[in-house]
Write a protein that holds these residues in place. Structure first.
Motif, PDB file in Angstrom:
ATOM      1  N   ALA A  92       0.838  -1.203   0.000  1.00 24.92           N
ATOM      2  CA  ALA A  92       0.000   0.000   0.000  1.00 24.92           C
ATOM      3  C   ALA A  92       0.871   1.250   0.000  1.00 24.92           C
ATOM      4  N   ALA A  93       1.970   1.198   0.744  1.00 23.95           N
ATOM      5  CA  ALA A  93       2.885   2.344   0.779  1.00 23.95           C
ATOM      6  C   ALA A  93       3.468   2.583  -0.612  1.00 23.95           C
ATOM      7  N   ALA A  94       3.868   1.493  -1.253  1.00 23.33           N
ATOM      8  CA  ALA A  94       4.454   1.619  -2.593  1.00 23.33           C
ATOM      9  C   ALA A  94       3.433   2.211  -3.565  1.00 23.33           C
ATOM     10  N   SER A 113      12.063  -0.041   6.973  1.00 22.71           N
ATOM     11  CA  SER A 113      11.451  -1.175   7.663  1.00 22.71           C
ATOM     12  C   SER A 113      12.359  -2.390   7.528  1.00 22.71           C
ATOM     13  N   THR A 114      12.198  -3.326   8.463  1.00 24.16           N
ATOM     14  CA  THR A 114      12.937  -4.588   8.340  1.00 24.16           C
ATOM     15  C   THR A 114      12.154  -5.489   7.393  1.00 24.16           C
ATOM     16  N   VAL A 115      12.795  -5.864   6.292  1.00 19.60           N
ATOM     17  CA  VAL A 115      12.062  -6.606   5.270  1.00 19.60           C
ATOM     18  C   VAL A 115      12.859  -7.837   4.841  1.00 19.60           C
ATOM     19  N   GLN A 262      11.953 -12.231  17.839  1.00 20.15           N
ATOM     20  CA  GLN A 262      11.258 -13.465  17.469  1.00 20.15           C
ATOM     21  C   GLN A 262      10.695 -13.379  16.043  1.00 20.15           C
ATOM     22  N   LYS A 263      10.114 -12.223  15.748  1.00 15.39           N
ATOM     23  CA  LYS A 263       9.504 -12.059  14.425  1.00 15.39           C
ATOM     24  C   LYS A 263      10.546 -12.273  13.327  1.00 15.39           C
ATOM     25  N   HIS A 264      11.715 -11.693  13.535  1.00 15.25           N
ATOM     26  CA  HIS A 264      12.705 -11.760  12.464  1.00 15.25           C
ATOM     27  C   HIS A 264      13.352 -13.133  12.364  1.00 15.25           C
ATOM     28  N   VAL A 265      13.481 -13.827  13.496  1.00 15.23           N
ATOM     29  CA  VAL A 265      13.999 -15.199  13.406  1.00 15.23           C
ATOM     30  C   VAL A 265      12.990 -16.046  12.629  1.00 15.23           C
ATOM     31  N   THR A 329       4.611  -3.858  24.541  1.00 18.89           N
ATOM     32  CA  THR A 329       4.375  -5.190  25.123  1.00 18.89           C
ATOM     33  C   THR A 329       4.319  -6.269  24.052  1.00 18.89           C
ATOM     34  N   ARG A 330       4.668  -5.905  22.831  1.00 20.35           N
ATOM     35  CA  ARG A 330       4.554  -6.905  21.771  1.00 20.35           C
ATOM     36  C   ARG A 330       5.455  -8.100  22.072  1.00 20.35           C
ATOM     37  N   ASP A 331       4.848  -9.261  22.076  1.00 19.35           N
ATOM     38  CA  ASP A 331       5.589 -10.508  22.310  1.00 19.35           C
ATOM     39  C   ASP A 331       6.368 -10.523  23.614  1.00 19.35           C
ATOM     40  N   GLY A 550      -2.042  -0.571   3.812  1.00 20.40           N
ATOM     41  CA  GLY A 550      -0.681  -0.202   4.074  1.00 20.40           C
ATOM     42  C   GLY A 550      -0.490   1.228   4.485  1.00 20.40           C
ATOM     43  N   ALA A 551       0.740   1.516   4.740  1.00 18.80           N
ATOM     44  CA  ALA A 551       1.097   2.851   5.166  1.00 18.80           C
ATOM     45  C   ALA A 551       2.364   3.246   4.473  1.00 18.80           C
ATOM     46  N   VAL A 552       2.567   4.469   4.308  1.00 19.92           N
ATOM     47  CA  VAL A 552       3.808   4.927   3.726  1.00 19.92           C
ATOM     48  C   VAL A 552       4.531   5.744   4.747  1.00 19.92           C
ATOM     49  N   ALA A 553       5.797   5.721   4.642  1.00 18.20           N
ATOM     50  CA  ALA A 553       6.571   6.648   5.405  1.00 18.20           C
ATOM     51  C   ALA A 553       7.430   7.306   4.387  1.00 18.20           C
ATOM     52  N   ALA A 571       6.960   7.330   7.811  1.00 20.11           N
ATOM     53  CA  ALA A 571       5.994   6.871   8.796  1.00 20.11           C
ATOM     54  C   ALA A 571       6.636   5.787   9.603  1.00 20.11           C
ATOM     55  N   ALA A 572       5.987   5.407  10.618  1.00 22.53           N
ATOM     56  CA  ALA A 572       6.543   4.364  11.450  1.00 22.53           C
ATOM     57  C   ALA A 572       5.405   3.503  11.910  1.00 22.53           C
ATOM     58  N   GLY A 573       5.659   2.225  12.126  1.00 16.81           N
ATOM     59  CA  GLY A 573       4.546   1.452  12.603  1.00 16.81           C
ATOM     60  C   GLY A 573       4.801  -0.021  12.526  1.00 16.81           C
ATOM     61  N   ALA A 577      -2.719  -1.862  14.911  1.00 13.48           N
ATOM     62  CA  ALA A 577      -3.635  -0.792  14.653  1.00 13.48           C
ATOM     63  C   ALA A 577      -3.307   0.083  13.485  1.00 13.48           C
ATOM     64  N   GLY A 578      -2.596  -0.422  12.512  1.00 10.11           N
ATOM     65  CA  GLY A 578      -2.338   0.410  11.364  1.00 10.11           C
ATOM     66  C   GLY A 578      -3.654   0.691  10.691  1.00 10.11           C
ATOM     67  N   PRO A 579      -4.028   1.946  10.598  1.00 11.89           N
ATOM     68  CA  PRO A 579      -5.260   2.247   9.912  1.00 11.89           C
ATOM     69  C   PRO A 579      -5.104   1.705   8.502  1.00 11.89           C
ATOM     70  N   GLY A 580      -6.038   1.203   7.950  1.00 12.65           N
ATOM     71  CA  GLY A 580      -5.868   0.609   6.644  1.00 12.65           C
ATOM     72  C   GLY A 580      -5.106  -0.679   6.774  1.00 12.65           C
ATOM     73  N   GLY A 591      -0.587  -0.435  22.199  1.00 10.34           N
ATOM     74  CA  GLY A 591       0.639  -0.930  22.791  1.00 10.34           C
ATOM     75  C   GLY A 591       1.642   0.121  23.192  1.00 10.34           C
ATOM     76  N   ARG A 592       1.951   1.045  22.327  1.00 13.55           N
ATOM     77  CA  ARG A 592       3.083   1.889  22.630  1.00 13.55           C
ATOM     78  C   ARG A 592       2.636   3.300  22.928  1.00 13.55           C
ATOM     79  N   ARG A 593       1.322   3.452  23.203  1.00 15.75           N
ATOM     80  CA  ARG A 593       0.851   4.788  23.448  1.00 15.75           C
ATOM     81  C   ARG A 593       1.240   5.248  24.851  1.00 15.75           C
TER      82      ARG A 593
HETATM   83  N1  LIG Z   1      10.636   0.507  16.474  1.00 17.13           N
HETATM   84  C1  LIG Z   1      11.888   0.121  16.436  1.00 17.13           C
HETATM   85  O1  LIG Z   1      12.619   0.215  17.442  1.00 17.13           O
HETATM   86  C2  LIG Z   1      12.490  -0.414  15.161  1.00 17.13           C
HETATM   87  C3  LIG Z   1      11.691  -0.704  14.070  1.00 17.13           C
HETATM   88  N2  LIG Z   1      12.245  -1.223  12.934  1.00 17.13           N
HETATM   89  C4  LIG Z   1      11.413  -1.550  11.786  1.00 17.13           C
HETATM   90  O2  LIG Z   1      10.741  -0.366  11.336  1.00 17.13           O
HETATM   91  C5  LIG Z   1       9.447  -0.691  10.842  1.00 17.13           C
HETATM   92  C6  LIG Z   1       8.396   0.156  11.559  1.00 17.13           C
HETATM   93  O3  LIG Z   1       8.462  -0.160  12.940  1.00 17.13           O
HETATM   94  P1  LIG Z   1       7.739   0.747  14.059  1.00 17.13           P
HETATM   95  O4  LIG Z   1       8.063   2.170  13.852  1.00 17.13           O
HETATM   96  O5  LIG Z   1       8.042   0.125  15.350  1.00 17.13           O
HETATM   97  O6  LIG Z   1       6.207   0.512  13.708  1.00 17.13           O
HETATM   98  P2  LIG Z   1       4.850   1.255  14.267  1.00 17.13           P
HETATM   99  O7  LIG Z   1       3.779   0.240  14.154  1.00 17.13           O
HETATM  100  O8  LIG Z   1       5.128   1.917  15.532  1.00 17.13           O
HETATM  101  O9  LIG Z   1       4.524   2.409  13.193  1.00 17.13           O
HETATM  102  C7  LIG Z   1       4.082   2.155  11.834  1.00 17.13           C
HETATM  103  C8  LIG Z   1       3.338   3.356  11.321  1.00 17.13           C
HETATM  104  O10 LIG Z   1       3.176   3.223   9.925  1.00 17.13           O
HETATM  105  C9  LIG Z   1       1.925   3.800   9.639  1.00 17.13           C
HETATM  106  N3  LIG Z   1       1.488   3.327   8.344  1.00 17.13           N
HETATM  107  C10 LIG Z   1       1.072   2.100   7.995  1.00 17.13           C
HETATM  108  N4  LIG Z   1       0.775   2.059   6.689  1.00 17.13           N
HETATM  109  C11 LIG Z   1       0.997   3.316   6.192  1.00 17.13           C
HETATM  110  C12 LIG Z   1       0.873   3.934   4.885  1.00 17.13           C
HETATM  111  N5  LIG Z   1       0.491   3.243   3.812  1.00 17.13           N
HETATM  112  N6  LIG Z   1       1.173   5.241   4.769  1.00 17.13           N
HETATM  113  C13 LIG Z   1       1.594   5.955   5.832  1.00 17.13           C
HETATM  114  N7  LIG Z   1       1.734   5.441   7.073  1.00 17.13           N
HETATM  115  C14 LIG Z   1       1.444   4.131   7.261  1.00 17.13           C
HETATM  116  C15 LIG Z   1       1.041   3.337  10.773  1.00 17.13           C
HETATM  117  O11 LIG Z   1      -0.102   4.145  10.902  1.00 17.13           O
HETATM  118  C16 LIG Z   1       1.978   3.478  11.965  1.00 17.13           C
HETATM  119  O12 LIG Z   1       1.875   4.730  12.582  1.00 17.13           O
HETATM  120  C17 LIG Z   1       9.275  -2.203  11.054  1.00 17.13           C
HETATM  121  O13 LIG Z   1       9.614  -2.890   9.877  1.00 17.13           O
HETATM  122  C18 LIG Z   1      10.294  -2.527  12.138  1.00 17.13           C
HETATM  123  O14 LIG Z   1      10.745  -3.867  12.060  1.00 17.13           O
HETATM  124  C19 LIG Z   1      13.589  -1.447  12.825  1.00 17.13           C
HETATM  125  C20 LIG Z   1      14.420  -1.156  13.889  1.00 17.13           C
HETATM  126  C21 LIG Z   1      13.949  -0.631  15.137  1.00 17.13           C
END
Ligand SMILES: NC(=O)C1=CN([C@@H]2O[C@H](COP(=O)(O)OP(=O)(O)OC[C@H]3O[C@@H](n4cnc5c(N)ncnc54)[C@H](O)[C@@H]3O)[C@@H](O)[C@H]2O)C=CC1
Ligand SMILES: O=C(O)[C@H]1O[C@H](OP(=O)(O)OP(=O)(O)OC[C@H]2O[C@@H](n3ccc(=O)[nH]c3=O)[C@H](O)[C@@H]2O)[C@H](O)[C@@H](O)[C@@H]1O
Length: 596
Positions: A92-94, A113-115, A262-265, A329-331, A550-553, A571-573, A577-580, A591-593
């Motif tokens: 969706a982001a793409a 993101s980790t992919v 765990q997710k990445h393993v 609290t994830r996992d 999906g979401a875009v950042a 974006a981050a997520g 609860a990712g909208p969409g 979780g992280r609020r």
């Molecule tokens: N949080 C961390 O400490 C780290 C995270 N990562 C990686 O970064 C990625 C994101 O992780 P988090 O930030 O923890 O996730 P998160 O779940 O906190 O944030 C994801 C955000 O993306 C938004 N989103 C989803 N689809 C979207 C779209 N199409 N357009 C715009 N926004 C959209 C969501 O609304 C949400 O706010 C994951 O792949 C994770 O593995 C990597 C290293 C560290």
């Protein structure tokens, strides 16, 4: 993104999120997640060169560099369920980027993101395939993130290394170099590593797998320590002083948790299965199996220490987050351990300094690991016996035992004298993080279990021996050496307790049944593994992507690293609860609020 803005004041960074609530929170002083030091940095840059917006079209079309940092949760059903990453948010982001940037000048898209390895290829196909008008040229690069929750700011400002991978073409090299230039403004040049795209993608996942493997290895050794009289902290120190091994990530504990390891393993396991490498898949699967086993072992230790029954007993749980300094609290190991205790009939009183009561209840209500472990979805627990306390003292009042599950520093300075006085006797302390002074706790009067430490004689006797031998037997009155209790008063309390137990003979059947259910829940996975169960492999690694929302950042890094203000957005997520968000179950949404 906040650190990027902080380090490069001439670069305009705009974070785009499809969640209006999150963007609103980012624009307020109550950030959507708790991370030490983050609010200060956001306040410093917000409104100057750091912005938060939901207007994807405008922001993305103006950006030179777009970071994609959307969530990549594990699939819950279908091919690869429980192991493969869901690509709904990614795709969706793409698509959003492609639609927003129609007919624009060339853009760099950086995977944050980790992919799974080869995702850039899928990304490229989506970007080039879904533009129907004037095509924009996208150069995909990979720039995985290595920060950890709780130390994120420090990790970003002083990273061990930054990885940037790109295609082996002139355009690819140029894109990599433009981002590298940006990082070199605050990261020493020798720490900015550039390499090919697939190495970068794989290195991120492999790094997390190695970290998880170290923890599972030391946890495995901790069980051996308990059986032999060795001390896991001493062993870990001895191992860690070997410069080839190093001291970090050798802390034994009641299981690793969090959104990543765990997710990445498991992602890695799935990729190996998909690529026809079952032996490698099995190797990494054992890292997760060991983690499950260690959590189950902790539960069994609590039960066996407390005379093989915790039914109706109040047990205080200190710490619910997957590690200190986060609300995440994830996992978290706490979910599994609490479930194990509940299944055996305990009454829990949970206290965490940062995790909200709502989140704790949500997590406990979810069928176990519904987010990441569909394999446990059948197990349900009743919430009627889970209280969330406002203080550690409140949680411990009237409890038979205390389990420390997260290493929050504040637990070290609790008044354990007072806590002990308020508890039922004998008062048990199970330190799942080896963070307390066990000798001091013993001198107060606690019966102490330290993970990977010599067992208290009391615990050895109560459980009828060490875990490997005679586990599961209720001791008789004669077998309990009351002298170990530290005084006639405590001995009398224990005696009364055991007499009550023996008078409750008719309930024995019920206890046995509850224990059998618990045992079954904890051991089901191992049996399944032994009988060759598990999701079958299929599809290519990155090709296992699942369509969805999906979401875009986005993130346009300033002027291709040449300094003058480009535009970045992001974006981050993560799966909640990712909208969409197709599978990002709302249950974990909060979780992280937390306040920043
Ligand atoms: N949080 C961390 O400490 C780290 C995270 N990562 C990686 O970064 C990625 C994101 O992780 P988090 O930030 O923890 O996730 P998160 O779940 O906190 O944030 C994801 C955000 O993306 C938004 N989103 C989803 N689809 C979207 C779209 N199409 N357009 C715009 N926004 C959209 C969501 O609304 C949400 O706010 C994951 O792949 C994770 O593995 C990597 C290293 C560290
Ligand atoms: O990809 C990610 O998202 C991140 O995942 C992990 O970071 P994180 O999960 O936030 O936390 P860690 O510090 O790795 O801890 C994970 C779990 O392992 C446990 N742990 C850690 C270290 C240790 O010695 N023993 C141990 O049991 C912690 O208590 C926690 O439950 C990695 O450490 C980061 O480099 C990575 O960027």
């Amino acid at each position: 993104m906040a650190c990027l803005a902080y380090q490069c004041p001439d670069v305009r960074v705009t974070v785009v999120d499809i969640s209006e609530a999150r963007v609103q929170a980012w624009n307020s002083d109550k950030l959507p997640l708790y991370e030490p030091g983050l609010l200060d940095i956001v306040k410093e840059c917000r409104g100057k060169n750091l912005f938060f917006s939901t207007d994807a079209k405008t922001v993305l079309s103006q950006a030179d560099l777009i970071f994609v940092c959307v969530n990549t949760p594990t699939k819950l059903q279908g091919v690869g369920a429980g192991k493969a990453a869901t690509f709904g948010f990614w795709e969706a982001a793409a698509r959003l980027i492609a639609a927003s940037c129609q007919g624009c000048g060339p853009k760099i898209v950086a995977e944050k993101s980790t992919v799974p390895v080869k995702t850039a290829q899928a990304m490229s196909r989506v970007l080039s395939g879904c533009q129907d008008g004037a095509k924009t040229q996208f150069e995909i690069i990979s720039n995985p993130e290595f920060m950890s929750a709780g130390t994120a700011i420090q990790d970003c400002l002083k990273p061990d290394r930054v990885l940037i991978g790109g295609a082996d073409t002139q355009e690819g090299h140029a894109a990599v170099e433009s981002l590298a230039r940006l990082y070199r403004r605050w990261v020493p040049a020798e720490r900015v590593l550039t390499m090919n795209l697939w190495s970068t993608e794989l290195a991120k996942m492999a790094a997390n797998a190695f970290l998880a493997q170290r923890i599972s290895s030391i946890n495995a050794i901790s069980a051996l320590c308990e059986e032999t009289g060795a001390d896991v902290q001493q062993v870990s120190h001895a191992i860690g002083t070997d410069s080839r091994i190093g001291p970090r990530f050798l802390m034994a504990g009641c299981g690793f948790g969090g959104p990543a390891l765990q997710k990445h393993v498991l992602n890695l396991v799935y990729i190996c299965e998909s690529l026809g490498l079952p032996a490698i898949a099995q190797y990494w699967q054992h890292v997760v199996d060991m983690n499950d086993w260690i959590k189950g072992r902790f539960v069994r230790r609590v039960i066996s220490s407390m005379f093989n029954t915790i039914k109706g007993k109040r047990i205080a749980v200190l710490g619910f987050a997957y590690k200190a300094h986060t609300t995440d609290t994830r996992d978290t190991a706490a979910i599994d351990i609490c479930r194990g205790l509940l299944l055996d009939g305990a009454h829990l009183a949970v206290y965490d300094p940062k995790v909200s009561p709502e989140q704790i209840h949500l997590d406990m209500q979810l069928p176990k690991g519904a987010m990441e472990h569909p394999r446990y979805q059948q197990t349900t627990v009743s919430l009627a016996t889970v209280d969330v306390a406002r203080t550690a003292q409140e949680a411990c009042r009237g409890a038979h035992g205390v389990c420390v599950l997260t290493e929050w520093p504040e637990f070290r300075s609790l008044d354990f004298q007072q806590i002990y006085a308020s508890m039922m006797k004998p008062a048990f302390l199970f330190d799942g993080r080896n963070m307390l002074d066990h000798d001091e706790m013993r001198s107060i009067g606690f019966v102490v279990y330290g993970l990977g430490k010599s067992l208290d004689p009391f615990i050895t006797q109560a459980s009828g021996g060490r875990e490997g031998r005679g586990r599961g037997r209720v001791p008789t009155l004669e077998e309990v050496d009351v002298a170990e209790l530290g005084g006639p008063e405590e001995a009398a309390t224990l005696r009364a307790h055991l007499v009550r137990l023996s008078m409750q003979e008719e309930q024995r059947g019920e206890r046995e049944a509850a224990r059998a259910v618990a045992e079954e829940a904890w051991e089901r996975e191992h049996e399944r593994q032994a009988s060759g169960g598990g999701a079958g492999p299929s599809g290519g690694a990155a090709g296992s992507a699942e369509a969805g929302a999906g979401a875009v950042a986005g993130g346009g890094a300033g002027g291709n690293g040449r300094g003058a203000g480009g535009e970045v957005s992001g974006a981050a997520g993560e799966g909640r609860a990712g909208p969409g968000g197709g599978e990002g179950t709302g249950s974990q949404a909060q979780g992280r609020r937390e306040e920043g």
